[in-house]
Structure formats: C-alpha cells, structure tokens
Design an enzyme around this catalytic site. Sequence first.
Site, PDB file in Angstrom:
ATOM      1  N   HIS A  57     -20.778  -9.114 -11.455  1.00 15.29           N
ATOM      2  CA  HIS A  57     -22.031  -8.837 -12.186  1.00 15.29           C
ATOM      3  C   HIS A  57     -21.789  -7.938 -13.398  1.00 15.29           C
ATOM      4  O   HIS A  57     -22.621  -7.099 -13.728  1.00 15.29           O
ATOM      5  CB  HIS A  57     -23.085  -8.214 -11.262  1.00 15.29           C
ATOM      6  CG  HIS A  57     -23.550  -9.145 -10.186  1.00 15.29           C
ATOM      7  ND1 HIS A  57     -24.567 -10.039 -10.370  1.00 15.29           N
ATOM      8  CD2 HIS A  57     -23.128  -9.334  -8.924  1.00 15.29           C
ATOM      9  CE1 HIS A  57     -24.755 -10.746  -9.256  1.00 15.29           C
ATOM     10  NE2 HIS A  57     -23.886 -10.337  -8.368  1.00 15.29           N
ATOM     11  N   ASN A 130     -30.541 -11.788  -5.974  1.00 13.73           N
ATOM     12  CA  ASN A 130     -30.066 -12.824  -6.885  1.00 13.73           C
ATOM     13  C   ASN A 130     -31.208 -13.765  -7.230  1.00 13.73           C
ATOM     14  O   ASN A 130     -32.305 -13.662  -6.667  1.00 13.73           O
ATOM     15  CB  ASN A 130     -28.955 -13.647  -6.213  1.00 13.73           C
ATOM     16  CG  ASN A 130     -27.598 -12.969  -6.278  1.00 13.73           C
ATOM     17  OD1 ASN A 130     -27.318 -12.192  -7.196  1.00 13.73           O
ATOM     18  ND2 ASN A 130     -26.761 -13.259  -5.310  1.00 13.73           N
ATOM     19  N   TYR A 340     -21.696  -0.808  -2.270  1.00 12.40           N
ATOM     20  CA  TYR A 340     -22.306  -0.483  -3.574  1.00 12.40           C
ATOM     21  C   TYR A 340     -22.130   0.989  -3.948  1.00 12.40           C
ATOM     22  O   TYR A 340     -21.608   1.287  -5.024  1.00 12.40           O
ATOM     23  CB  TYR A 340     -23.766  -0.927  -3.609  1.00 12.40           C
ATOM     24  CG  TYR A 340     -23.885  -2.409  -3.867  1.00 12.40           C
ATOM     25  CD1 TYR A 340     -23.453  -3.329  -2.911  1.00 12.40           C
ATOM     26  CD2 TYR A 340     -24.367  -2.912  -5.063  1.00 12.40           C
ATOM     27  CE1 TYR A 340     -23.513  -4.691  -3.140  1.00 12.40           C
ATOM     28  CE2 TYR A 340     -24.436  -4.285  -5.300  1.00 12.40           C
ATOM     29  CZ  TYR A 340     -24.007  -5.162  -4.342  1.00 12.40           C
ATOM     30  OH  TYR A 340     -24.056  -6.508  -4.581  1.00 12.40           O
TER      31      TYR A 340
END
Length: 487
Positions: A57, A130, A340
């Site tokens: 990303h 997404n 993350y």
Amino acid sequence: MTDRRPPITTTDAGIPAPSDEFSLSVGPNGPLLLQDHYLIQKMAQFNRERVPERVVHAKGGGAHGFFEVTEDVTPWTKAAFLGQPGHRTPVFVRFSTVAGELGSADTVRDPRGFAIKFYTEEGNYDLVGNNTPVFFVRDPSKFQDFIHSQKRMPDTNRRSNNAQWDFWTLSPESAHQVTILMSDRGTPRTWRNMNGYGSHTFMWVNAAGEKFWVKYHFKTEQGIDNFTDAEARAMTAEDPDFHLRDLWQAIERGDHPAWRLEMQIMPFEAAADYRFNPFDLTKVWPHEDYPPVTVGRLVLDRNPENYFAEVEQAAFEPANMVPGIGPSPDKMLLGRLFSYPDTHRYRIGTNYQQLPINAPQAAVHSYNKDGAMRYRHNGDQPVYAPNSFGGPQADPERYGEPAGWEVAGEIIRSAYQPHREDDDFIQPGMLWREVLSERDRDHLVANIVGHLRDGVEPAILERAIEYWRRVDPGLGERVAAGVGRGA
Ligand code: NDP
C-alpha cells in the site's frame, strides 16, 4: 498556494538564513566552509527526506472529512461515536494500491486500500479495509509469501505473472479474491467510484454487554464505475497519478464524495453452526442471510495541506478499536493487530502516534514514556501504576469487560475447524453465475486470459485452467480456449 509577501527564510532553528543562493566560500571560487551551518543543514536534511515506504500500500492519497450517524445502532453497539443519529466524527481516509511502489501508477490492476481513521471521543478507531469484501489468504503466515509473489522478483527485479499464478493456483482459498481482482472491479475508475469494506468480521458489544458479529460495507454514493483493462492501461501511460488528481480536484470543486455505511449483523450465537466459517476472510456473508442495515454516511470534504505529513505519515492500525467494538476469531485480523503498529514503529518511529495526523482528539493518559522524538508528555505525572500520587486509573467497571469469546483446545497449527459449506469455489462461482452481467463476464475472461498469456509457463497455465474450471466449468473452458488450450 496563496499570493502573499514571503516571510524571511530561516534555518530549522528559526535563525534568519544568510542567503537563498550562495554558500559561504573563501573568495568567489571557494573552497566552502564547514561553518556554513545553513548549507550543511540543507544538505543533511535533504538526505533524510524519505521515510521507508510502506512494504504494501505504498502509493496512495487521502482526504479529511467526517462520519455522520444516520440511524440508531445502540441495540448493537455502545461505541460513543455511533451513539446518536446526527453525531459527527472527524475522519481521515487513505486510498492506495497494494503492490506498486511510491511512484507507481494509480490505475493498475490491484485491490485498493480503503483505510479510515475515526477521531472519536473515546480515542482513535481505525478501520483498515479494502475495496473488496474478501482477501487472498486466510492465515497470516501466508501473507508475506503472497505479497512476495506479487512484487518484484529477486533476480530480474520485475514483477512476474508466473509467480502470481503459481501462488494463486497453489492457494485455492485465493479464488474468490482473484475473481474480483480480474473483474473490472480490479481497475476502479476513481477512488470515489468504489466501495470500501472492513472485510474482516468484527464484534460489536452493546451497553447491556450483548455481542454481535458484524461486517462493514461503505457503499459509494457516486456509483460503481470501473475502467476496462484497455482504459486502465491507457490511463497508466497518460496520468500515473490519475486517482490522486481525481480525488483532489473533486474536493477542490466542492464535489465531496460520500459513502453510505451499511452493516451486516449476525447474532453472536449464530456463528458456531453457520453453514460456512463466518470468520474466514475469503468469504462474504450472503446479503440474503444477513441483509445490510444502514448506519451512517462518510463524507470527504478537505484535502490535505501537506502530503508527507498527513498521507505519507498516516498510520492506521486495526488494533485501534474503541469500547463497543472488538476483534473476531478471524486469524488474518488477529495477525494484523500486531503487524500494523509494528511496521509504524519501524517506518515512522516509536512515537508515531504523536504526529498530528495520528494523534487522537481524545486526551491521552498512558504510562508509556520517552523514546525518539517524543514531545507530548505527562509532566511530572507518576510513571507507574498503582501509585499514591494521583496518576491515571483504569475504570474496569466501565471499560473492562472483554469483547471476547470462549476458547478451548490443544495448541496446534491447523486450518479452521470445518463448517458444512467451507468450499473455496462456491462463492466465486456464485459471483460468476449470479452477479456478473454478460459484459462483466466477457471482461473477466479477457482480463484473465490477457494476464495468463503474459509469461506464465505451461505447467502453471494448466493449473490455472483447472482453478477456473473449479470456479465454474464454463468459465474454465472459456479461459482454456482463450489461452489456446481449449478442448
Ligand atoms: P447479492 O446479489 O445480494 O449481492 C451481490 C454483491 O456483489 C453486491 O454487493 C454487488 O455490489 C457486488 N458486485 C457486483 N459486481 C461485482 C463484481 N464485479 N465484483 C465484486 N462484487 C460485485 O449477492 P450475495 O450477497 O448472495 O453474494 C453473491 C456474490 O456477490 C458473493 O459470492 C460475492 O462474490 C459477491 N459479493 C457479495 C457481497 C456480500 O457482502 N454479500 C459483497 C460484494 C460482493 P454493488 O451493490 O456495489 O454493486
């Protein structure tokens, strides 16, 4: 930029700079002097302008806006920001491609990231989804391998369709997502013209402590609109930043894009014997089983002032969940809860949550301290708990109940416990047979065939034909014919 009298240039310490043009030298022809602190600061800072780009990303854009609740959802969640119709929460949303690097083209075939940060009164809530409702794999131990198969190969430094089909055809759980990726939804016309999905199953908990399993669907109010493969390729050449430009210009002209949030809500007890595993990220819940319930509206109405500060340094993490919202037994989600924040600590730095784009609007009273670049602190607040000096105290009565589920079992490495209809090919088959129009199907076949004809070796090509036969025999035959291996 507005027309204004320019301020005086300074160093980063605020000292008026001696010149915008000339470095300090001994006579007009040099040499240069180490005491030219301003020159040295400029060179050194320039060398450090980049932070590592995201491994996935990397290329994206974003905008500020708000989320407004339109319906009463208190029967299902006590999340304060969802507590009252009309309540508005500021948000920042980032859209992205997955596989390409920071400078890559916006319009290539790829899923799109759709990450939302809600700055709620109970801290930040991040929904990191997404534009597709499912994903390629269902166990986080396969994620790194999947991404490696999509990115540049170690020898050629080029992407390889052969590697992509090799991985996909050896991972049948990918079939649903690959079907969507190869349909025209793999090349959305703009970020405004696509839906966003939380993709995972999450938990909602109401004020009485009742739990529900939920899925988030942000439905575009602009309507779904996709490029054909040829149009996407043409736009890649014409304007690699087309999606960035489109979103920016739409907001600039006051055409604020909006999405309607619809939730699917499953009673907690229904998960155990649902016909397929409702936590499997490669599956959707059919709308017929769990009809979507409208919740609110997401609107983007303000462009970032500074791309690096607000988009490049934006750090979303699925672990940021506010009271009333929790995780589910989806293994991919559980893996992402760790990965993350880990990547943000590496990419931006340990105190990334203090940057304005990531900082909550709610007050922070944690016992964490120090670390590189920390500038917000708690003064002389005690640095340990429990303490006798008035430090913050958790409120387990109010916030302590676990948004969890019961588990028991041996510690093993295994697929999910099977449900009756866990098959990997049923849902992509339904998409092909019952959802796609004739035109969609023609494009899907052409897109698959075009991709397969670009460097896929014979053994993998055979596996790919078999993969599509398992999605649907007719689709498989059309793919076989398209790559010259028809009956
Ligand atoms: P429904 O007929 O109720 O819903 C079909 C869904 O498919 C709609 O949400 C529609 O989204 C979406 N859709 C249309 N074209 C495409 C495409 N090219 N790629 C991906 N999605 C598309 O059917 P079911 O709920 O019974 O699901 C049938 C199949 O639809 C599933 O197997 C799945 O592949 C797909 N799907 C289902 C979703 C769900 O949550 N149930 C969500 C998205 C896809 P839109 O309204 O935006 O056009």
